[in-house]
Design an enzyme around this catalytic site. Structure first.
Site, PDB file in Angstrom:
ATOM      1  N   ARG A  63       0.867  -1.188   0.000  1.00 47.69           N
ATOM      2  CA  ARG A  63       0.000   0.000   0.000  1.00 47.69           C
ATOM      3  C   ARG A  63       0.895   1.227   0.000  1.00 47.69           C
ATOM      4  O   ARG A  63       2.111   1.119   0.127  1.00 47.69           O
ATOM      5  CB  ARG A  63      -1.027  -0.006   1.147  1.00 47.69           C
ATOM      6  CG  ARG A  63      -0.663  -0.650   2.437  1.00 47.69           C
ATOM      7  CD  ARG A  63       0.332   0.077   3.305  1.00 47.69           C
ATOM      8  NE  ARG A  63       0.082   1.486   3.416  1.00 47.69           N
ATOM      9  CZ  ARG A  63       1.016   2.370   3.620  1.00 47.69           C
ATOM     10  NH1 ARG A  63       2.293   2.000   3.752  1.00 47.69           N
ATOM     11  NH2 ARG A  63       0.742   3.651   3.710  1.00 47.69           N
ATOM     12  N   ASP A  71      -1.934  10.667  -2.183  1.00 48.21           N
ATOM     13  CA  ASP A  71      -2.308   9.615  -3.139  1.00 48.21           C
ATOM     14  C   ASP A  71      -2.563  10.189  -4.518  1.00 48.21           C
ATOM     15  O   ASP A  71      -2.361   9.521  -5.527  1.00 48.21           O
ATOM     16  CB  ASP A  71      -3.525   8.859  -2.631  1.00 48.21           C
ATOM     17  CG  ASP A  71      -3.102   7.962  -1.489  1.00 48.21           C
ATOM     18  OD1 ASP A  71      -3.059   8.453  -0.351  1.00 48.21           O
ATOM     19  OD2 ASP A  71      -2.740   6.792  -1.755  1.00 48.21           O
TER      20      ASP A  71
HETATM   21  O1  MRU Z   1      -4.615   3.138   2.170  1.00 48.37           O
HETATM   22  P1  MRU Z   1      -3.138   3.356   2.093  1.00 48.37           P
HETATM   23  O2  MRU Z   1      -2.400   2.811   3.267  1.00 48.37           O
HETATM   24  O3  MRU Z   1      -2.564   2.883   0.777  1.00 48.37           O
HETATM   25  O4  MRU Z   1      -2.973   4.933   2.130  1.00 48.37           O
HETATM   26  C1  MRU Z   1      -1.699   5.477   1.958  1.00 48.37           C
HETATM   27  C2  MRU Z   1      -1.657   6.938   2.140  1.00 48.37           C
HETATM   28  O5  MRU Z   1      -2.657   7.590   2.283  1.00 48.37           O
HETATM   29  C3  MRU Z   1      -0.311   7.595   2.048  1.00 48.37           C
HETATM   30  O6  MRU Z   1      -0.282   8.753   2.820  1.00 48.37           O
HETATM   31  C4  MRU Z   1      -0.041   7.985   0.597  1.00 48.37           C
HETATM   32  O7  MRU Z   1      -0.206   6.894  -0.258  1.00 48.37           O
HETATM   33  C5  MRU Z   1       1.299   8.547   0.409  1.00 48.37           C
HETATM   34  S1  MRU Z   1       2.526   7.303   0.450  1.00 48.37           S
HETATM   35  C6  MRU Z   1       4.030   7.919   0.129  1.00 48.37           C
END
Ligand code: MRU
Length: 351
Positions: free
Chosen positions: A46, A236
């Site tokens: 993730r 994201d």
């Molecule tokens: O649901 P996730 O754990 O994939 O969410 C990840 C995030 O929100 C992070 O802050 C984002 O991907 C930035 S990672 C460098």
């Protein structure tokens, strides 16, 4: 030595299973595109940059599985795998950015199926290498924003586990620490899946950076007490106007930060900036299963039958963001034109 978040072995993609951290350190091996899709969907891997790289290798696995077929057939497999992987998670733009790069790498007519495979393998490796490089550059640019003795508040996990290595927001913290600055971090636990408590706290402790875990609800209190110098998070997807989609709860922090006059910084590579999405209103926000909210780790905490809403991300408007740290430099408001200028500069120097 730290195990890599993800590793291509030549015939499989190995991933640290992040759903099991910090209790167990287990490597999951994906040999098929379907397994990569499932690993992304289940959050085994993730974090926006990491899922982009994983998806690129997923496309490579699909090309490999095509076997001894014509180049045209390989291209068809690649295109189908790209469409399929894009359905794993909708919000992080790095995923579609990476698989579209793989599709483009396969486009040129001429090479044999084997040459095409070699080209795809090099493209996936380039995507992974660029991520490593971008994180180091973001670290360098972002560290300049942190004074010696600064305390940062972060949310979710934007560290080595969310990228190929080093991290975006945590990369900035690591870079400042490597410069000899004393940096400490408040870590939001980040309900519902506790990426802060499980992953960021673990990563920072391994790196020897002082970390204090707080429940999400405590962020206002630590800011009100003057204990936070800046909020620093990843992204994201950043829309063309500078609106930032990131883990649910990020918007709360941005509003608090503005109220308490604490700078709010985002660290994100240009691969997370979606110039085709005009504003945050156009970002698709993933809605995840209700079970993530009604309990944790198999223990039910809410009454059966209760209504649940579980958006995995939120959108922070650009006006609440003081800077976006990219590998090409730091974008300051107005963020839209500043990001476009950094992208232009990067494209020009690549020619
Ligand atoms: O649901 P996730 O754990 O994939 O969410 C990840 C995030 O929100 C992070 O802050 C984002 O991907 C930035 S990672 C460098």
């Amino acid at each position: 030595m730290r195990l890599p978040t993800l590793k291509w072995t030549g015939d499989a993609l190995e991933l640290i299973d992040q759903t099991l951290l910090p209790g167990e350190l287990v490597i999951e091996r994906c040999e098929k595109v379907e397994e990569v899709h499932e690993a992304i969907r289940r959050l085994v891997v993730r974090g926006a940059p990491a899922i982009g790289v994983a998806a690129a290798y997923g496309v490579l696995l699909a090309a490999r599985a095509a076997g001894n077929v014509s180049p045209e057939e390989v291209r068809n497999h690649v295109a189908r795998a790209a469409d399929y992987l894009e359905t794993a998670r909708p919000t992080a733009v790095n995923l579609s950015w990476a698989v579209r790069r793989m599709v483009r790498a396969a486009e040129e007519k001429g090479p044999s199926a084997q040459e095409l495979y070699g080209r795809l393998a090099r493209e996936a490796e380039a995507i992974a290498d660029e991520d490593r490089h971008a994180n180091r550059r973001m670290g360098k640019f972002g560290a300049a924003l942190l004074r010696d003795g600064a305390t940062v508040l972060t949310h979710c996990n934007a560290g080595a586990l969310a990228t190929v290595d080093y991290g975006t927001a945590l990369g900035v913290v690591y870079a400042a620490a490597e410069e000899g600055k004393n940096i400490s971090v408040y870590v939001d636990e980040t309900r519902p899946l506790l990426q802060g408590a499980r992953l960021t706290a673990w990563e920072l402790m391994q790196a020897g950076v002082p970390a204090t875990l707080i429940c999400d609800d405590a962020a206002a209190t630590v800011m009100a007490q003057g204990r936070v110098d800046c909020v620093l998070v990843g992204a994201d997807r950043v829309a063309a106007n500078g609106d930032v989609a990131n883990k649910i709860g990020t918007l709360n922090l941005a509003i608090l930060a503005r109220h308490f006059l604490v700078p709010f910084y985002v660290a994100a590579p240009l691969s997370s900036v979606d110039f085709d999405t005009a504003s945050g209103a156009d970002v698709p926000v993933e809605e995840r299963t209700y079970e993530e909210v009604t309990g944790f780790g198999g223990v039910r905490t809410a009454p059966p039958g209760v209504g649940v809403s579980n958006p995995a991300f939120d959108v922070t408007p650009a006006r609440l963001v003081d800077a976006i740290i990219t590998e090409a430099g730091v974008a300051k408001p107005p963020l839209g034109p500043a990001l476009a200028a950094l992208k232009d500069e990067t494209d020009r120097s690549a020619v």
